[in-house]
Design a protein around this motif. Structure first.
Motif: not given
Length: 154
Positions: A112-120, A122-125
């Motif tokens: 989902s877009l919410d999951e993508m936001h979290q990945l970017i 919380e994880k990548v950032g």
């Protein structure tokens, strides 16, 4: 590397379209004896023109309907750390080191877009060395079948 002829290009195009096609079916499709097709494929593999035979996974069927292309600006001293940490994120599919303002471009999938936001965020950032990201969500993808021009065969 040696000469590539029109038959090699036909074989490469057909295999690029469907790598699972059997040699007998391929030989019928291109009207060439199966033993010739088999030996040509072996030669193309040996010469490195065919790296591997693989599959394309349908991410959407697995529930990963959101795809993104993300660029990273980073501290160059921490390049190896950033690369290693990116590959610890299961949703990261591939990473390319590029020229320009951003050091890496990578593709990710999510449910989902919410999951993508979290990945970017919380994880990548939070990877040490990442200074800035820029993300593009894939709206639609159109693939072109690999058809090599006759000029390559010369």
């Amino acid at each position: 590397m040696g000469r590539i002829d029109d038959l090699d290009l036909k074989i490469l195009s057909e295999l690029a379209h469907d790598a699972s096609i059997s040699v007998p079916k391929l030989s019928k499709k291109i009207s060439v004896n199966a033993s010739v097709v088999y030996s040509r494929i072996k030669r193309l593999v040996k010469r490195g023109l065919i790296k591997k035979f693989t599959i394309v996974i349908n991410d959407e069927a697995l529930g990963f309907g959101v795809k993104a292309l993300t660029g990273i600006n980073m501290d160059s001293k921490l390049r190896d750390n950033v690369l290693n940490e990116l590959f610890k994120i299961p949703e990261v599919r591939e990473v390319a080191e590029v020229t320009g303002d951003l050091t890496f471009w990578f593709t990710m999938t999510s449910r989902s877009l919410d999951e993508m936001h979290q990945l970017i965020s919380e994880k990548v950032g939070r990877i040490e060395g990442v200074q800035r990201t820029e993300t593009f969500i894939e709206m639609r993808k159109t693939l072109r079948e690999i058809l090599y021009p006759a000029s390559i065969a010369k």
